[in-house]
Design an enzyme around this catalytic site. Structure first.
Site, PDB file in Angstrom:
ATOM      1  N   CYS A 140     -54.493 -21.728 -56.505  1.00 19.70           N
ATOM      2  CA  CYS A 140     -54.758 -22.597 -57.650  1.00 19.70           C
ATOM      3  C   CYS A 140     -55.452 -21.841 -58.774  1.00 19.70           C
ATOM      4  O   CYS A 140     -55.072 -21.950 -59.943  1.00 19.70           O
ATOM      5  CB  CYS A 140     -55.609 -23.791 -57.226  1.00 19.70           C
ATOM      6  SG  CYS A 140     -57.012 -23.358 -56.173  1.00 19.70           S
ATOM      7  N   HIS A 220     -61.979 -26.900 -60.307  1.00 17.05           N
ATOM      8  CA  HIS A 220     -62.601 -25.641 -60.677  1.00 17.05           C
ATOM      9  C   HIS A 220     -62.757 -25.607 -62.202  1.00 17.05           C
ATOM     10  O   HIS A 220     -62.015 -26.262 -62.934  1.00 17.05           O
ATOM     11  CB  HIS A 220     -61.710 -24.452 -60.312  1.00 17.05           C
ATOM     12  CG  HIS A 220     -61.296 -24.371 -58.885  1.00 17.05           C
ATOM     13  ND1 HIS A 220     -62.186 -24.271 -57.856  1.00 17.05           N
ATOM     14  CD2 HIS A 220     -60.062 -24.323 -58.309  1.00 17.05           C
ATOM     15  CE1 HIS A 220     -61.526 -24.173 -56.701  1.00 17.05           C
ATOM     16  NE2 HIS A 220     -60.235 -24.220 -56.947  1.00 17.05           N
TER      17      HIS A 220
HETATM   18  N1  LIG Z   1     -56.667 -27.501 -51.092  1.00 20.61           N
HETATM   19  C1  LIG Z   1     -56.574 -26.755 -52.128  1.00 20.61           C
HETATM   20  O1  LIG Z   1     -57.337 -26.978 -53.061  1.00 20.61           O
HETATM   21  C2  LIG Z   1     -55.575 -25.648 -52.228  1.00 20.61           C
HETATM   22  C3  LIG Z   1     -55.210 -25.188 -53.472  1.00 20.61           C
HETATM   23  C4  LIG Z   1     -54.250 -24.196 -53.589  1.00 20.61           C
HETATM   24  C5  LIG Z   1     -53.712 -23.624 -52.460  1.00 20.61           C
HETATM   25  N2  LIG Z   1     -54.122 -24.080 -51.237  1.00 20.61           N
HETATM   26  C6  LIG Z   1     -53.515 -23.427 -50.081  1.00 20.61           C
HETATM   27  O2  LIG Z   1     -52.574 -24.305 -49.527  1.00 20.61           O
HETATM   28  C7  LIG Z   1     -52.524 -24.127 -48.121  1.00 20.61           C
HETATM   29  C8  LIG Z   1     -52.797 -25.453 -47.452  1.00 20.61           C
HETATM   30  O3  LIG Z   1     -54.114 -25.869 -47.773  1.00 20.61           O
HETATM   31  P1  LIG Z   1     -54.522 -27.390 -47.728  1.00 20.61           P
HETATM   32  O4  LIG Z   1     -55.775 -27.507 -48.519  1.00 20.61           O
HETATM   33  O5  LIG Z   1     -53.364 -28.249 -48.078  1.00 20.61           O
HETATM   34  O6  LIG Z   1     -54.887 -27.538 -46.195  1.00 20.61           O
HETATM   35  P2  LIG Z   1     -55.124 -28.904 -45.384  1.00 20.61           P
HETATM   36  O7  LIG Z   1     -56.084 -28.553 -44.327  1.00 20.61           O
HETATM   37  O8  LIG Z   1     -55.432 -30.026 -46.299  1.00 20.61           O
HETATM   38  O9  LIG Z   1     -53.710 -29.216 -44.746  1.00 20.61           O
HETATM   39  C9  LIG Z   1     -53.130 -28.381 -43.787  1.00 20.61           C
HETATM   40  C10 LIG Z   1     -52.175 -29.181 -42.928  1.00 20.61           C
HETATM   41  O10 LIG Z   1     -51.545 -28.294 -42.026  1.00 20.61           O
HETATM   42  C11 LIG Z   1     -51.489 -28.898 -40.746  1.00 20.61           C
HETATM   43  N3  LIG Z   1     -51.430 -27.820 -39.757  1.00 20.61           N
HETATM   44  C12 LIG Z   1     -52.460 -27.086 -39.267  1.00 20.61           C
HETATM   45  N4  LIG Z   1     -51.971 -26.187 -38.374  1.00 20.61           N
HETATM   46  C13 LIG Z   1     -50.637 -26.334 -38.343  1.00 20.61           C
HETATM   47  C14 LIG Z   1     -49.590 -25.679 -37.641  1.00 20.61           C
HETATM   48  N5  LIG Z   1     -49.829 -24.659 -36.801  1.00 20.61           N
HETATM   49  N6  LIG Z   1     -48.325 -26.104 -37.844  1.00 20.61           N
HETATM   50  C15 LIG Z   1     -48.066 -27.112 -38.687  1.00 20.61           C
HETATM   51  N7  LIG Z   1     -49.024 -27.757 -39.374  1.00 20.61           N
HETATM   52  C16 LIG Z   1     -50.281 -27.369 -39.197  1.00 20.61           C
HETATM   53  C17 LIG Z   1     -52.733 -29.755 -40.679  1.00 20.61           C
HETATM   54  O11 LIG Z   1     -52.566 -30.818 -39.791  1.00 20.61           O
HETATM   55  C18 LIG Z   1     -52.847 -30.248 -42.111  1.00 20.61           C
HETATM   56  O12 LIG Z   1     -52.127 -31.438 -42.254  1.00 20.61           O
HETATM   57  C19 LIG Z   1     -53.518 -23.030 -47.810  1.00 20.61           C
HETATM   58  O13 LIG Z   1     -52.844 -21.787 -47.859  1.00 20.61           O
HETATM   59  C20 LIG Z   1     -54.456 -23.113 -48.950  1.00 20.61           C
HETATM   60  O14 LIG Z   1     -55.171 -21.930 -49.193  1.00 20.61           O
HETATM   61  C21 LIG Z   1     -55.008 -25.091 -51.111  1.00 20.61           C
END
Ligand SMILES: NC(=O)c1ccc[n+]([C@@H]2O[C@H](COP(=O)([O-])OP(=O)(O)OC[C@H]3O[C@@H](n4cnc5c(N)ncnc54)[C@H](O)[C@@H]3O)[C@@H](O)[C@H]2O)c1
Ligand SMILES: NC(=O)c1ccc[n+]([C@@H]2O[C@H](COP(=O)([O-])OP(=O)(O)OC[C@H]3O[C@@H](n4cnc5c(N)ncnc54)[C@H](O)[C@@H]3O)[C@@H](O)[C@H]2O)c1
Ligand SMILES: NC(=O)c1ccc[n+]([C@@H]2O[C@H](COP(=O)([O-])OP(=O)(O)OC[C@H]3O[C@@H](n4cnc5c(N)ncnc54)[C@H](O)[C@@H]3O)[C@@H](O)[C@H]2O)c1
Ligand SMILES: NC(=O)c1ccc[n+]([C@@H]2O[C@H](COP(=O)([O-])OP(=O)(O)OC[C@H]3O[C@@H](n4cnc5c(N)ncnc54)[C@H](O)[C@@H]3O)[C@@H](O)[C@H]2O)c1
Lengths: 340, 340, 340, 340
Positions: A140, A220
């Site tokens: 992000c 942010h």
């Molecule tokens: N949250 C943010 O602000 C944000 C912003 C930009 C990028 N990201 C990136 O996006 C990605 C996801 O982050 P998020 O915040 O959505 O995470 P999150 O924890 O909200 O969601 C992750 C999901 O993945 C599932 N999961 C966990 N292990 C798994 C597996 N082995 N197989 C299938 N599903 C599985 C979980 O149940 C959950 O639903 C990460 O790489 C993160 O760095 C997050």
């Protein structure tokens, strides 16, 4: 119709799923969860076929009244491309699954550049993604930086960027992460890793970044300073932003001075989940002193990468080869034009 | 078509305006603001005629590109009923305006009972509001308490209520109010004024309340304990809640344990502004030990009074005289059924 | 001279070490850390011999300029009694070490009652601790509840206690734990485990508790309601508190209405680390309606158990057998008399 | 013996009063309050004669058991110099009182430069304050910036400074001010007024500043970048800081990464009120790339100006004319040497 699977239906995954559903040229074939939870009920409410990573947990889902369509392997078999939105670090481990299933894959910014060997930003390197099997949509913060740097670089040339990122401590729904009452240097060392991450998309840009974490969940905030290769004007920067499909202008007349008021504004506009998909550049902050540009921009961590992911899908599938066309289609399908 | 004006287009006013717009039997004739702001732009985006309290400020609005339809007096001349959603204390001063214009008026919970001489709660005293000229919709906390007390009282009889309200410090968009890191007794004295406020709606209920303020913006949380007039069961309470049109059940299976996760869930369901119009009673917390009932309920301060206000309009206009009918119409028009 | 070792020199351990140092009849023979850190430098500044759990890490300490006196085993060999202030759960694993070394041991509230088979509170069961080899000082919340319940029970008899604990999310120096913006039910179920924990000290008391976590670091706040066995008066409760060596009265005249202002007051009084070792009962909140007592009390999680631990050491060593005598000596040595 | 009065015994005033008391060459003749409060009890506990701004309120103080020594006018008659620590803006109104009483006066950073016509920083312009009647000690942020800029400028020469100030939303004891969950641009415009404020002390320095407010109470955090007139080294900067009496080094080995951990460290060191009188420069952050220096420094808003005020008193009274001598005496009397 591009068949998209979402591996990891969480903060990012559920947003990408909804955004895919709005597009005319793609469809969701399934989303995955590891255990029954509020988000699993949402998947059910959306009628997304729900696949699970570990089939031995099927009974738990059954008991919760959530139908399970199969395993993640089954889901991969049904898709053209998978968006991996599992927590940072897990995505890399999933690569073998995707290779085995022979599907294209997109990772999110929690993974390193190496997971895909290519880092994507719609406004910067869409064309380089065409036909690729693997890509990582940058984080992000990096997405937000790339957008504004590219805009300014295209017009004036950028000699050097200095950016400070004041980061939210956790997402609004995350009750585990702090801090509660502290400013945390993350990292303590200067520069932070965000500069090199920008360079994974814009290798020619000289950039130094610092990053801190504060006790807020909303967005942010970036303080961005650029040394331009030639003198610029505030008016021209505003004009450029006004025309950019992924950068919004938080007008002075709105009286908005904070992330919270900006989030409220976007909520009031009726955006799904109050999502700010664009950079929110504060008009009042834009300051140009000869070749020295400075501004504040708010970045909604949960949202900005979602629209990039949609574009990335198209580029990798090769169905649209002109970046502006995909960006326009993504935006139009979401009913999204940046705030002005 | 009931012609509704909103005096004070802020946190509550903008929500009531949108809810009115969804109803088949009422329409917004205007909303008012005191100065140009983000919310004024929202009014413009919604095509609500914008009236201003002080016409000498018209120029400021003109400069901001926000068309002004006239003064608040003009707005009152065009409506059947006005919803006063100005900040607490200002509403009382506005009463003279409403009397002069000869329009019916509804105030919100920031005003005292005396402003209208009648305090309203859809599930408790809809019938008493029929045909009235003036009414006050009780505060968010009182609304939440009245709903659950009425439900239990109707079934078992309630001998005594003890409730502790852990209140949010400010609304999400409010950047001025604290505390940042403290638990504030508000008031320090026991009991708090919330008990008597409940009695303005349910005079026969014996109730003692305590109230604290904490550094969060999401929702209030209530710890409610009731002595029943006869032994009850947890199952029956759950059954009653499941049938109630204004009380939702936060099911154990969702894994939701906090206001933040509940807000996220409601957001994911696609509710406008992530609004929880109903009480959010935590299924896992409902505990009945003979004649002793205890539970946690989350109250979304910005939302629960909105649907009550819609019902109150109908009761006062006398167009629908059966409470359940208005409640059902309000809910249906908003596409709202409580979470289960 | 009682030779005391502190296993786990963290939030609680460092306070106990300083409190021991102030006592005329005990001395610190050593404190332990697992890795070099800010607290290790504090141990050095205090001239406390520093022992480490894992001797293979000695080099890390050497490099940081922090002298290591030996292993935890060495420390145990040098003491009469060890205060285990390691993180919850680790203490239980350490029991074997203490048995092997043949030293008496005190655990903190993060461990279960079973770790020692005896749960301690100075004002409630000092005498039962005399000569014991193992004891657990109950948690900060339980300590605060036991003190006030015992006071009231001794005067009026207590038929039933209902208490809600609004808990701080993390200690001030803890930057990892949240929530940032949420009220968390912990646990969602009613009653919480705090009632049974009180009963581990006061088995005859009937008590039901509920507990929530909020985004603050300062102190916990308790809403305590008691059904008395006979009518009481507010004045008598105030009088009793005024005479109690471990309960303070936050006077109305100070204008203090929150945990933050109370912490500031204690800081201004010059207490080390701004520690509130006593319960802080808000005078303005004390309300007695016949046999129904209600009040707010603030509990400084980091401090209240420290003075109890000092008393517990003496009881277990058997050097002072009259509770009031130890309590008075502990308080006097710290220069501590409760706020009035 | 310099006779010092404190007008406004609040956050800053109470700290200055205690610091004066520690000095061998000055004494407190009185402090003032406007109404009885926790701080009035502290003044009583410290045996500071308490004067009140409005004598008609004497009865309120009497009732609270707080003796009143007289009016602010009486206090001024008894002193050589008054430290005005009333809330920002009120100090300017008090100037007439001080002129009339014929006493020297020091204001704090909430007032404009013009209130005194001279802005003070111990390390920058002590000599210029000698014998003056009026001076303003610059704000906490400006004090922190001046110290570090002066240090670097003296060694290398500074061509340009860019600083971002991430400010605490309110002091720990302040329960009214927010934000609770937002990052607030304050001001939205770039540059902020802090640059010109630095120039009121160091007129020759070219500096651009940006400022934001976040939901924390502990400390401000500065990101400071300087273009040097000649290449520098990280080692030399660390050496200079190590010798500076008002700048501390937060060593990497402590593992401290945040304001909260730093405050805890200072608390553990036993400093009164956990005060960090010095700048807290994070060793790990100091980065020098040729002529480009960057670092993080924590500024404890409540504390850094206190020691400056003590020096300012001496300079204005003319009793010590060598800056280093006063700084050393102030520090020594407080038992203060910067963290290392
Ligand atoms: N949250 C943010 O602000 C944000 C912003 C930009 C990028 N990201 C990136 O996006 C990605 C996801 O982050 P998020 O915040 O959505 O995470 P999150 O924890 O909200 O969601 C992750 C999901 O993945 C599932 N999961 C966990 N292990 C798994 C597996 N082995 N197989 C299938 N599903 C599985 C979980 O149940 C959950 O639903 C990460 O790489 C993160 O760095 C997050
Ligand atoms: N915010 C809540 O959580 C909440 C919950 C329940 C009830 N209430 C009650 O609802 C009422 C409104 O509160 P709010 O939170 O929406 O306030 P708000 O501050 O968000 O909005 C008030 C609006 O009134 C306008 N206004 C101010 N003075 C005016 C005047 N003289 N004439 C016309 N408009 C004027 C302001 O511009 C603003 O748009 C209060 O009585 C409050 O106690 C609020
Ligand atoms: N912090 C509170 O508010 C609070 C209040 C009352 C009771 N307690 C209880 O006190 C105990 C200690 O909690 P704390 O908050 O002080 O924890 P903490 O994390 O602040 O300190 C624990 C210390 O133990 C050390 N440690 C960890 N593992 C160790 C091992 N194997 N051997 C030796 N030392 C080890 C750590 O280095 C650290 O210094 C827990 O049982 C906790 O539940 C804490
Ligand atoms: N708090 C900080 O972090 C900080 C830091 C640096 C500088 N300052 C500056 O120090 C000054 C004082 O700020 P503070 O934070 O200590 O304020 P404060 O509100 O904590 O204390 C102000 C005190 O002045 C008293 N007071 C108010 N009006 C008075 C009057 N007319 N006559 C006499 N006393 C009166 C109040 O009772 C209170 O005790 C301001 O100029 C502020 O900008 C504050």
């Amino acid at each position: 119709m591009i068949r998209v699977a979402i591996n990891g239906y969480g903060t990012i995954g559920k947003r990408v799923a909804d955004a895919v559903t709005c597009q005319p040229d793609m469809t969701i074939v399934g989303v995955s969860k590891t255990k029954p939870s509020a988000e699993a009920y949402i998947a059910k409410a959306r009628n997304f076929p729900l696949y699970i990573a570990d089939l031995s947990k099927k009974e738990e889902f059954d008991k919760a009244g959530i139908p399970v369509a199969g395993s993640v392997g089954d889901m991969l078999a049904a898709c053209d491309i998978v968006v991996d939105a599992t927590p940072g670090g897990i995505g890399a481990k999933n690569r073998a699954l995707y290779e085995k299933a022979g599907v294209k894959a997109i990772w999110q910014g929690g993974e390193d550049h190496d997971v895909a060997g290519f880092s994507f930003s719609s406004s910067c390197n869409y064309s380089d993604a065409i036909g690729r099997d693997y890509a990582r949509v940058v984080s992000c913060n990096t997405t937000g930086l790339c957008r504004i740097i590219k805009l300014v670089d295209s017009e004036y040339g950028v000699r050097k960027v200095r950016a400070t990122m004041i980061r939210r401590g956790g997402d609004p729904g995350d009750i585990k992460r702090g801090p509660i009452d502290a400013i945390v240097l993350n990292p303590v060392t200067i520069p932070s890793h965000h500069g090199p991450d920008v360079q994974s998309v814009l290798p020619e840009i000289k950039i130094t970044t610092t990053a801190l974490i504060v006790p807020t969940t909303m967005m942010h905030m970036h303080v961005v300073q650029m040394d331009l290769k030639q003198p610029g004007t505030r008016e021209r920067i505003i004009e450029l932003i006004s025309k950019n499909p992924r950068i919004g202008l938080v007008r002075k007349a709105t009286g908005i001075t904070s992330t919270a008021e900006l989030k409220e504004y976007v909520m009031d506009l009726g955006r799904p989940r109050s999502d700010l998909w664009e950079n929110g550049v504060f008009e009042g902050s834009i300051s140009v002193d000869e070749d020295d540009l400075c501004l504040f921009q708010a970045i909604h961590q949960e949202a900005d990468v979602v629209v990039e992911t949609i574009d990335c899908i198209r580029a990798m599938m090769g169905t649209i080869t002109i970046p502006e066309e995909s960006i326009a289609l993504t935006n139009h399908s979401l009913g999204f034009s940046p705030i002005r």
